[in-house]
Design a protein around this motif. Structure first.
Motif, PDB file in Angstrom:
ATOM      1  N   SER A  31       3.318 112.778  43.041  1.00 47.55           N
ATOM      2  CA  SER A  31       2.856 113.657  41.974  1.00 47.55           C
ATOM      3  C   SER A  31       3.097 115.116  42.343  1.00 47.55           C
ATOM      4  CB  SER A  31       1.363 113.442  41.716  1.00 47.55           C
ATOM      5  OG  SER A  31       0.886 114.397  40.796  1.00 47.55           O
ATOM      6  N   LEU A  33       1.333 117.347  41.151  1.00 44.53           N
ATOM      7  CA  LEU A  33       0.038 117.983  40.960  1.00 44.53           C
ATOM      8  C   LEU A  33      -0.811 118.060  42.228  1.00 44.53           C
ATOM      9  CD1 LEU A  33      -1.132 116.686  37.470  1.00 44.53           C
ATOM     10  CD2 LEU A  33       0.004 118.809  38.066  1.00 44.53           C
ATOM     11  N   GLY A  35      -2.462 119.580  45.068  1.00 41.89           N
ATOM     12  CA  GLY A  35      -2.709 120.997  45.301  1.00 41.89           C
ATOM     13  C   GLY A  35      -2.989 121.777  44.021  1.00 41.89           C
ATOM     14  N   ARG A  36      -2.951 121.080  42.888  1.00 44.16           N
ATOM     15  CA  ARG A  36      -3.214 121.717  41.593  1.00 44.16           C
ATOM     16  C   ARG A  36      -4.357 121.002  40.883  1.00 44.16           C
ATOM     17  NH1 ARG A  36       2.510 121.854  38.868  1.00 44.16           N
ATOM     18  NH2 ARG A  36       1.267 122.565  37.124  1.00 44.16           N
ATOM     19  N   ALA A  37      -4.907 121.639  39.882  1.00 39.60           N
ATOM     20  CA  ALA A  37      -6.031 121.073  39.127  1.00 39.60           C
ATOM     21  C   ALA A  37      -5.601 119.865  38.307  1.00 39.60           C
ATOM     22  CB  ALA A  37      -6.635 122.133  38.212  1.00 39.60           C
ATOM     23  N   PRO A  39      -5.097 117.676  35.116  1.00 39.37           N
ATOM     24  CA  PRO A  39      -4.885 118.089  33.724  1.00 39.37           C
ATOM     25  C   PRO A  39      -6.168 117.796  32.930  1.00 39.37           C
ATOM     26  CG  PRO A  39      -3.709 116.046  34.202  1.00 39.37           C
ATOM     27  CD  PRO A  39      -4.283 116.530  35.498  1.00 39.37           C
ATOM     28  N   SER A  55     -11.837 114.995  32.823  1.00 36.83           N
ATOM     29  CA  SER A  55     -11.514 115.876  33.947  1.00 36.83           C
ATOM     30  C   SER A  55     -12.733 116.691  34.369  1.00 36.83           C
ATOM     31  CB  SER A  55     -10.337 116.782  33.584  1.00 36.83           C
ATOM     32  OG  SER A  55     -10.583 117.464  32.375  1.00 36.83           O
ATOM     33  N   ARG A  59     -15.398 118.172  38.376  1.00 32.28           N
ATOM     34  CA  ARG A  59     -15.759 119.553  38.728  1.00 32.28           C
ATOM     35  C   ARG A  59     -17.260 119.675  38.953  1.00 32.28           C
ATOM     36  NH1 ARG A  59     -11.595 120.356  34.702  1.00 32.28           N
ATOM     37  NH2 ARG A  59     -13.134 120.636  33.062  1.00 32.28           N
ATOM     38  N   VAL A 147      -9.462 119.804  41.876  1.00 32.59           N
ATOM     39  CA  VAL A 147      -8.106 119.966  42.390  1.00 32.59           C
ATOM     40  C   VAL A 147      -7.697 118.695  43.147  1.00 32.59           C
ATOM     41  CG1 VAL A 147      -6.627 121.287  43.971  1.00 32.59           C
ATOM     42  CG2 VAL A 147      -8.281 122.470  42.519  1.00 32.59           C
ATOM     43  N   ARG A 149      -6.175 116.793  45.960  1.00 32.10           N
ATOM     44  CA  ARG A 149      -5.896 117.141  47.352  1.00 32.10           C
ATOM     45  C   ARG A 149      -4.973 116.145  48.050  1.00 32.10           C
ATOM     46  NH1 ARG A 149      -6.319 122.275  47.656  1.00 32.10           N
ATOM     47  NH2 ARG A 149      -8.225 122.993  46.681  1.00 32.10           N
TER      48      ARG A 149
END
Length: 172
Positions: A31, A33, A35-37, A39, A55, A59, A147, A149
């Motif tokens: 993927s 993604l 290291g990124r949030a 979707p 999602s 959080r 995020v 990881r």
């Protein structure tokens, strides 16, 4: 000297092909993604007595596992004991069920155990594709801010459990 040039080119081609066959490339799709949030998504519930998944659930300040699975997936059955081990260790696990039905999911959970806090239905694989997931099963380590990881492609085997637990600890 020119006489040996075709033989040299042929030998070079044979060497390149042999090297490629001896050391095949890793064809695992990762993927983009990591290291990124995550979707943004909201998925309806699919399992009786369990909430759906969004999602925003990721959080809440605590790292979680996100398991992408399906009741019709044989490797998903193979990884079920490892997911139960992770749950027993206090690891929160949520899931996305791919192209599945409530009845099939309920039967899958009865047969193989239920490690999930929430399960969302992704009937058309839209969220799966948005995650960069190429198949089932796949598991993502998501930190408390939403995020991604780490990503584990394929079924979780007993030797993968410590690695996932380390990734979750690192995501604190």
């Amino acid at each position: 000297m020119k006489r040996w040039l075709p033989l040299g080119i042929f030998a070079l081609i044979v060497a390149v092909v042999a090297w490629g066959l001896w050391r095949p490339a890793d064809r695992t799709v990762r993927s983009a993604l990591v290291g990124r949030a995550l979707p943004d998504f909201t998925l309806p519930a699919i399992a009786p007595g369990k909430p759906g998944l969004s999602s925003a659930d990721f959080r809440q300040g605590k790292p979680r596992l996100l398991n992408v699975f399906a009741s019709w997936c044989v490797p998903c059955i193979a990884e079920a004991p490892q997911l139960m081990t992770l749950k027993a260790a206090g690891i929160p696990i949520d899931a996305i069920a791919i192209k599945d039905t409530p009845g099939d999911i309920a039967a899958f959970l009865r047969r193989n155990g239920d490690p999930y806090a929430r399960i969302g239905a992704d009937a058309h694989s839209r969220v799966q594709l948005a995650l960069g997931s190429s198949g089932v099963p796949e598991t993502f380590v998501v930190d408390g801010t939403g995020v991604i990881r780490a990503q584990h492609v394929g079924d979780i085997r007993p030797e993968d459990v410590p690695e996932l637990m380390q990734a979750l600890a690192a995501a604190q």
